[in-house]
Motif scaffolding. Structure first.
Motif, short mmCIF file in Angstrom:
data_model
loop_
_atom_site.label_atom_id
_atom_site.label_comp_id
_atom_site.label_asym_id
_atom_site.label_seq_id
_atom_site.Cartn_x
_atom_site.Cartn_y
_atom_site.Cartn_z
N MET A 157 -5.73 72.74 82.55
CA MET A 157 -4.61 71.93 82.98
C MET A 157 -5.04 71.10 84.17
SD MET A 157 -0.83 73.21 83.81
CE MET A 157 -0.45 73.18 85.51
N ALA A 158 -5.07 69.79 84.00
CA ALA A 158 -5.49 68.89 85.07
C ALA A 158 -4.26 68.42 85.84
CB ALA A 158 -6.23 67.69 84.50
N VAL A 159 -4.43 68.30 87.13
CA VAL A 159 -3.34 67.84 87.98
C VAL A 159 -3.72 66.47 88.52
CG1 VAL A 159 -2.05 68.29 90.08
CG2 VAL A 159 -2.74 70.18 88.62
N GLU A 160 -2.86 65.50 88.26
CA GLU A 160 -3.11 64.16 88.78
C GLU A 160 -2.43 64.01 90.14
OE1 GLU A 160 -2.26 60.96 86.13
OE2 GLU A 160 -2.84 62.16 84.40
N VAL A 161 -3.14 63.40 91.05
CA VAL A 161 -2.60 63.18 92.38
C VAL A 161 -2.30 61.71 92.51
CG1 VAL A 161 -3.06 63.36 94.84
CG2 VAL A 161 -3.92 65.11 93.30
N GLU B 139 1.49 67.83 99.55
CA GLU B 139 2.82 67.42 99.10
C GLU B 139 2.80 66.87 97.68
OE1 GLU B 139 4.37 64.82 102.08
OE2 GLU B 139 5.16 66.48 103.25
N ASP B 140 1.82 66.04 97.36
CA ASP B 140 1.76 65.48 96.01
C ASP B 140 1.60 66.57 94.97
OD1 ASP B 140 2.02 62.90 96.98
OD2 ASP B 140 -0.16 62.62 97.16
N TRP B 141 0.73 67.51 95.23
CA TRP B 141 0.50 68.61 94.29
C TRP B 141 1.76 69.45 94.15
CZ3 TRP B 141 0.35 73.99 94.89
CH2 TRP B 141 -0.16 74.67 93.79
N LEU B 142 2.44 69.70 95.28
CA LEU B 142 3.64 70.54 95.24
C LEU B 142 4.78 69.87 94.47
CD1 LEU B 142 3.59 71.90 98.88
CD2 LEU B 142 3.26 73.22 96.79
N THR B 143 4.91 68.55 94.60
CA THR B 143 5.98 67.86 93.89
C THR B 143 5.73 67.84 92.39
OG1 THR B 143 4.93 65.74 94.29
CG2 THR B 143 6.65 66.39 95.83
N LEU B 144 4.49 67.92 91.98
CA LEU B 144 4.17 67.95 90.56
C LEU B 144 4.46 69.31 89.92
CD1 LEU B 144 0.84 65.93 90.52
CD2 LEU B 144 3.09 65.19 89.72
N ARG B 145 4.53 70.34 90.70
CA ARG B 145 4.74 71.71 90.17
C ARG B 145 6.16 71.93 89.82
NH1 ARG B 145 2.22 76.68 92.22
NH2 ARG B 145 1.86 76.94 90.04
#
Length: 90
Positions: free
Chosen positions: A1-5, A84-90
């Motif tokens: 699972m890739a996370v885009e920032v 913050e960016d990673w947390l908002t995507l979760r």
């Protein structure tokens, strides 16, 4: 699972001249006391002892016509800011 920032906004530029807040009532009272005692002809060291400030502060206040206020501090970065960016995507 890739996370885009998402791309981050560019940092805000600070103005060349920092904002100032007016002096507190305590600062203004000390300033006026120093100016009053110096006008009476007391030496700076004695003024410092009576008012309870450093001699350097007395010299600094002697040069000013009015108290310039306190420089506003820039806000500290929040601890979670890098995530913050990673947390908002979760």
């Amino acid at each position: 699972m890739a996370v885009e920032v998402a791309a981050q906004d560019p940092p805000k530029e600070h103005s060349a001249r920092p904002q100032t807040h007016p002096p507190s009532a305590h600062q203004q009272q000390r300033f006026e006391a120093v100016k009053r005692l110096l006008a009476q002809g007391l030496p700076g060291a004695q003024v410092a002892r009576e008012v309870g400030v450093a001699r350097g502060t007395v010299r600094k206040y002697a040069q000013w016509e009015r108290h310039p206020g306190t420089a506003a501090r820039s806000p500290r970065p929040r601890r979670l800011a890098p995530y913050e960016d990673w947390l908002t995507l979760r």
